[in-house]
Write an enzyme that holds these catalytic residues in place. Structure first.
Site, PDB file in Angstrom:
ATOM      1  N   ASP A  11      -7.815 -10.699  -0.504  1.00 32.79           N
ATOM      2  CA  ASP A  11      -7.563 -10.759  -1.848  1.00 32.79           C
ATOM      3  C   ASP A  11      -8.973  -9.870  -2.405  1.00 32.79           C
ATOM      4  O   ASP A  11      -9.731  -9.796  -1.743  1.00 32.79           O
ATOM      5  CB  ASP A  11      -7.735 -12.053  -2.358  1.00 32.79           C
ATOM      6  CG  ASP A  11      -6.929 -12.003  -3.701  1.00 32.79           C
ATOM      7  OD1 ASP A  11      -6.630 -11.221  -4.199  1.00 32.79           O
ATOM      8  OD2 ASP A  11      -6.985 -13.291  -4.609  1.00 32.79           O
ATOM      9  N   GLU A  12      -8.845  -9.378  -3.569  1.00 23.44           N
ATOM     10  CA  GLU A  12      -9.927  -8.757  -4.181  1.00 23.44           C
ATOM     11  C   GLU A  12     -10.356  -7.445  -3.344  1.00 23.44           C
ATOM     12  O   GLU A  12     -11.902  -7.552  -3.181  1.00 23.44           O
ATOM     13  CB  GLU A  12     -11.081  -9.472  -4.648  1.00 23.44           C
ATOM     14  CG  GLU A  12     -10.564 -10.752  -5.499  1.00 23.44           C
ATOM     15  CD  GLU A  12     -10.362 -10.417  -7.006  1.00 23.44           C
ATOM     16  OE1 GLU A  12     -10.414  -9.140  -7.304  1.00 23.44           O
ATOM     17  OE2 GLU A  12      -9.822 -11.213  -7.912  1.00 23.44           O
ATOM     18  N   SER A  57      -3.093 -12.055  -7.343  1.00 25.48           N
ATOM     19  CA  SER A  57      -3.211 -13.075  -6.398  1.00 25.48           C
ATOM     20  C   SER A  57      -1.915 -14.115  -6.282  1.00 25.48           C
ATOM     21  O   SER A  57      -1.690 -14.455  -4.943  1.00 25.48           O
ATOM     22  CB  SER A  57      -4.374 -13.637  -6.902  1.00 25.48           C
ATOM     23  OG  SER A  57      -5.485 -13.124  -6.803  1.00 25.48           O
ATOM     24  N   SER A  97      -2.334  -9.098 -13.738  1.00 28.53           N
ATOM     25  CA  SER A  97      -0.900  -8.694 -13.443  1.00 28.53           C
ATOM     26  C   SER A  97      -0.321  -9.609 -12.641  1.00 28.53           C
ATOM     27  O   SER A  97       0.956  -9.242 -12.040  1.00 28.53           O
ATOM     28  CB  SER A  97      -1.121  -7.272 -13.142  1.00 28.53           C
ATOM     29  OG  SER A  97      -2.076  -7.146 -11.909  1.00 28.53           O
ATOM     30  N   GLY A  98      -1.122 -10.720 -12.019  1.00 30.03           N
ATOM     31  CA  GLY A  98      -0.258 -11.713 -10.951  1.00 30.03           C
ATOM     32  C   GLY A  98      -0.441 -11.223  -9.602  1.00 30.03           C
ATOM     33  O   GLY A  98       0.251 -11.483  -8.886  1.00 30.03           O
ATOM     34  N   GLY A 110      -2.589  -3.527  -9.061  1.00 30.27           N
ATOM     35  CA  GLY A 110      -2.464  -3.552 -10.715  1.00 30.27           C
ATOM     36  C   GLY A 110      -3.522  -3.976 -11.196  1.00 30.27           C
ATOM     37  O   GLY A 110      -4.659  -3.988 -10.685  1.00 30.27           O
ATOM     38  N   CYS A 161      -0.201  -5.825 -22.399  1.00 27.61           N
ATOM     39  CA  CYS A 161      -1.392  -5.380 -23.103  1.00 27.61           C
ATOM     40  C   CYS A 161      -1.614  -6.590 -24.109  1.00 27.61           C
ATOM     41  O   CYS A 161      -1.049  -6.903 -25.119  1.00 27.61           O
ATOM     42  CB  CYS A 161      -0.854  -4.098 -24.006  1.00 27.61           C
ATOM     43  SG  CYS A 161      -2.037  -3.472 -25.025  1.00 27.61           S
ATOM     44  N   MET A 168      -5.920  -6.274 -13.998  1.00 27.57           N
ATOM     45  CA  MET A 168      -6.318  -7.775 -14.037  1.00 27.57           C
ATOM     46  C   MET A 168      -5.107  -8.497 -14.933  1.00 27.57           C
ATOM     47  O   MET A 168      -4.553  -7.878 -15.812  1.00 27.57           O
ATOM     48  CB  MET A 168      -7.327  -8.008 -14.819  1.00 27.57           C
ATOM     49  CG  MET A 168      -8.949  -7.348 -14.196  1.00 27.57           C
ATOM     50  SD  MET A 168     -10.264  -7.490 -15.006  1.00 27.57           S
ATOM     51  CE  MET A 168     -10.989  -9.107 -15.013  1.00 27.57           C
TER      52      MET A 168
HETATM   53 ZN    ZN Z   1      -0.759  -1.494 -25.845  1.00 24.83          ZN
END
Ligand code: ZN
Length: 188
Positions: free
Chosen positions: A85-86, A16, A13-14, A9, A142, A11
């Site tokens: 992660d990452e 981690s 977006s949860g 997903g 967004c 950045m």
């Molecule tokens: Zn938008």
């Protein structure tokens, strides 16, 4: 046989948090766990996988150019679950390392950005998503309109970054926000 789960997903977006949630549950189930992240990701503590809501778990830090050191670590410290992660910052050999781990009956949970700031598939992530048993794509909100967001908007001095802008700006000056497809201004 092991199992490969990919959490992808944009950045914020949860990803981690979701990785940590799954690792926590494995720890509660008394599984032996190893968590890794690339040493290029030094936004936070070097020993912990940190998420934006502050939950942390201890992690081994591995040089991004050397995913095989994850394999070496696991050989010396046998585990049943590996969290990474990452993952987008690791080089392409991470795919071979993950495959080897799964062949050795390890449950592997990988989290990473699926797209870069230009909306392009990011590094080894598309490969891992293709071969995964399970893919979870999380969305952010967004920053412009509040709809679900899948893109990473890179801003330099508040304006959308160009493709030609340097990847690393000395002294910062760039920041990122999540955008939906409609609000995303693709760098030219
Ligand atoms: Zn938008």
């Amino acid at each position: 046989m092991g199992h490969l789960e990919v959490i992808c997903g944009s950045m914020f977006s949860g990803k981690s948090e979701e990785l940590i949630r799954r690792v926590r549950r494995a720890v509660i189930a008394r599984r032996k766990v190893g968590v890794f992240k690339p040493s290029t990701d030094d936004r936070y503590s070097r020993e912990a996988v940190a998420s934006h809501n502050g939950m942390t778990i201890e992690a081994a830090v591995v040089p991004a150019e050397d995913p095989w050191s994850i394999w070496s670590w696991v050989n010396e410290n046998p585990v049943e679950v590996v969290g990474i992660d990452e993952a987008q910052f690791f080089d392409a050999t991470l795919a071979q390392v993950v495959d080897r781990l799964v062949q050795h009956r390890i449950r592997v949970i990988v989290a990473g950005l699926d797209m870069d700031f230009a909306g392009r598939p990011f590094g080894v992530m598309p490969h891992l998503m293709a071969v995964a048993d399970e893919v979870t794509k999380l969305k952010a909100i967004c920053a412009r309109c509040g709809e679900p967001a899948t893109f990473n908007q890179r801003l330099i001095d508040g304006k959308p970054a160009k493709l030609s802008d340097p990847v690393v700006l000395v002294g910062g000056g760039d920041r990122y926000e999540a955008r939906c497809r409609r609000c995303f201004e693709a760098p030219l």
